[in-house]
Design a protein around this motif. Structure first.
Motif, mmCIF file in Angstrom:
data_model
loop_
_atom_site.group_PDB
_atom_site.id
_atom_site.type_symbol
_atom_site.label_atom_id
_atom_site.label_comp_id
_atom_site.label_asym_id
_atom_site.label_seq_id
_atom_site.Cartn_x
_atom_site.Cartn_y
_atom_site.Cartn_z
ATOM 1 N N THR A 177 14.985 -27.790 -9.240
ATOM 2 C CA THR A 177 13.686 -27.163 -9.465
ATOM 3 C C THR A 177 13.118 -26.648 -8.145
ATOM 4 N N ALA A 178 12.684 -25.400 -8.142
ATOM 5 C CA ALA A 178 12.066 -24.871 -6.920
ATOM 6 C C ALA A 178 10.659 -25.448 -6.806
ATOM 7 N N GLY A 179 10.206 -25.616 -5.577
ATOM 8 C CA GLY A 179 8.866 -26.191 -5.387
ATOM 9 C C GLY A 179 7.770 -25.169 -5.564
ATOM 10 N N PRO A 239 4.914 -23.170 -8.542
ATOM 11 C CA PRO A 239 4.193 -23.490 -9.770
ATOM 12 C C PRO A 239 5.015 -23.225 -11.021
ATOM 13 N N ALA A 276 7.772 -24.317 -12.166
ATOM 14 C CA ALA A 276 9.236 -24.352 -12.176
ATOM 15 C C ALA A 276 9.759 -25.491 -13.055
ATOM 16 N N GLY A 277 9.028 -26.597 -13.093
ATOM 17 C CA GLY A 277 9.458 -27.754 -13.873
ATOM 18 C C GLY A 277 9.546 -27.443 -15.358
ATOM 19 N N ARG A 290 2.237 -33.642 -11.252
ATOM 20 C CA ARG A 290 3.630 -33.857 -10.851
ATOM 21 C C ARG A 290 3.906 -33.317 -9.450
ATOM 22 N N THR A 291 3.254 -32.207 -9.093
ATOM 23 C CA THR A 291 3.470 -31.678 -7.744
ATOM 24 C C THR A 291 2.937 -32.657 -6.689
ATOM 25 N N ASN A 332 5.459 -35.238 -6.298
ATOM 26 C CA ASN A 332 6.610 -34.716 -5.543
ATOM 27 C C ASN A 332 6.360 -34.831 -4.045
HETATM 28 N N1 ASP Z 1 5.278 -27.233 -9.184
HETATM 29 C C1 ASP Z 1 6.227 -28.215 -8.826
HETATM 30 C C2 ASP Z 1 6.384 -28.310 -7.320
HETATM 31 O O1 ASP Z 1 6.167 -27.352 -6.640
HETATM 32 C C3 ASP Z 1 7.554 -28.011 -9.447
HETATM 33 C C4 ASP Z 1 7.399 -28.176 -10.917
HETATM 34 O O2 ASP Z 1 6.952 -27.239 -11.576
HETATM 35 O O3 ASP Z 1 7.678 -29.261 -11.428
HETATM 36 O O4 ASP Z 1 6.711 -29.339 -6.818
#
Ligand code: ASP
Length: 427
Positions: free
Chosen positions: A348-350, A352, A354-355, A387-388, A391
């Motif tokens: 998953t890219a970091g 918005p 992407a999850g 979630r971000t 992360n």
């Molecule tokens: N938005 C999250 C991130 O940047 C990735 C995701 O959408 O889960 O860490």
């Protein structure tokens, strides 16, 4: 006269306030204003966009310069390998624990019970899993300049590592270039500090926009999913990370929690862990005392491959969708979810949202209906915020642990968090 003094006191109060307090105030006010203004709060979004753009501007030069300097400051290449291995192991382990928490809570609270959806076939296309070999091959940039231009963090890491090692091997001839990177890296740290001063206002604008867009009415039907995802996030940070910090790192977990406030708030409002990277690196170095060498390597890596929040969200959502469509899952399905969610979160890219796209991968692998995505999509921003943040908190926890184990954690800085010295410095 009295008015002028009061005015001065008031602006003095704001100026002297620690940055993390300003950010929290910005968030709270933003939420309030958003609820009052409703959809009109979109007007305030440019304030957030301005901040997000400013912080994005820093990512590539900051990561590149600080990583080169990080490597040149580590003359011992074996140490580099050790740090990489430790980070990978911790990243994978915490991710697997995160999904397990997501699945556990999803089974206990059953957020999808009583939703009663009926599946039709293939309304939404699933995302294909990228081939593992291709992903590995793609890590090496054929053209480092285009990797830098495209902001491909993994490729930038590989090139910066190579350049740093080469400069070390050059000895005296490499010195001028090392000095140049050191000076550029310092300038980028300074610039991050300046841009972070905008954070309270940017966070205010973004929060107002989100709160205005998703009024209470949109949230109510799915409030259970939101509550379960948020609960899992809180448990993961307060139990797993602080547990690791105190048991493995033998450090005071409260300091860790205080140190993560700024980047977590930026992550919460921008929903991009890559975009938060400058704030994360700054917090790791200046508030948690992680050395520049460790933080500039471990954190960009984490922002690309370590997504614990995303993994636990995928666990909860997969269960939610199964429950909503009345599909019973077996033990093998649970194991499949753990495996695919771990891999999906690495891929998953970091950025918005992407999850949500990677969730389609998990759903197809387990054979769950794609329409589930559409339901979750409606509230995805709200889930993305939590979630971000997780992360980013996970990346910070691992950087602290790796730093401690390598003797590269300045405990005088770590222990000083919340003390007056740091508060005025960032104020
Ligand atoms: N938005 C999250 C991130 O940047 C990735 C995701 O959408 O889960 O860490």
């Amino acid at each position: 006269m009295i008015d002028a003094t009061m005015e001065q006191n008031r602006s003095g109060f704001w100026r002297n306030l620690a940055l993390w307090k300003k950010i929290l105030i910005g968030m709270a006010l933003g939420m309030l204003v958003g609820i009052v203004m409703g959809p009109d709060a979109e007007l305030l979004k440019p304030l957030g966009t301005l901040f997000v753009n400013a912080i994005k501007m820093l990512i590539v030069p900051l990561v590149f310069c600080s990583l080169v300097v990080g490597v040149t400051s580590m003359q011992d290449t074996r140490q580099l390998g050790r740090i990489g291995l430790k980070s990978l192991v911790l990243y994978m382990a915490t991710t697997a624990v995160a999904i397990t928490i997501g699945l556990g809570m999803g089974s206990v609270f059953m957020p999808g019970e009583g939703v009663n959806m009926v599946a039709s076939d293939g309304a939404i296309a699933a995302k294909e899993a990228p081939a593992m070999v291709q992903t590995l091959l793609d890590m090496i940039p054929k053209n480092p300049i285009s990797a830098l231009a495209a902001g491909n963090i993994l490729q930038i890491i590989v090139f910066a590592l190579g350049l740093g090692i080469a400069l070390n091997l050059c000895g005296d001839k490499g010195r001028p270039a090392v000095a140049m990177f050191e000076s550029l890296a310092e300038a980028m740290y300074k610039m991050t500090e300046l841009v972070m001063k905008l954070a309270p206002y940017g966070v205010f604008g973004l929060m107002a926009w989100v709160a205005g867009k998703y009024g209470i009415e949109i949230l109510l039907p799915l409030i259970k999913v939101i509550a379960v995802v948020y609960l899992c996030c809180v448990i993961h940070v307060l139990v797993v990370y602080t547990g690791m910090i105190s048991l493995i790192g033998r450090l005071n977990p409260v300091r860790y929690l205080k140190g993560l406030v700024n980047p977590a708030a930026v992550a919460f409002t921008t929903t991009s862990s890559s975009g938060t990277l400058p704030a994360t690196i700054k917090a790791a170095q200046q508030e948690l005392g992680v050395s520049k060498g460790i933080s500039s390597f471990v954190l960009p890596l984490g922002a690309t491959i370590n997504m614990d929040g995303t993994a636990l969200y995928q666990g909860v959502c997969a269960l939610f969708i199964a429950q909503a469509f009345g599909i019973d899952l077996e033990l093998s399905d649970y194991l499949l979810i753990i495996m695919t969610s771990t891999l999906a979160s690495i891929g998953t890219a970091g950025v918005p949202g992407a999850g949500l796209i990677m969730l389609s991968l998990v759903l197809t692998t387990v054979g769950l209906p794609m329409e589930g995505l559409a339901i979750v999509a409606g509230i995805d921003r709200i889930l993305d915020m939590a979630r971000t943040s997780v992360n980013v908190c996970g990346d910070l926890a691992v950087s602290v642990l790796v730093g401690k184990s390598e003797g590269e954690l300045d405990t005088t800085i770590y222990d000083r968090i919340g003390g007056s010295a740091k508060e005025t410095e960032f104020g």
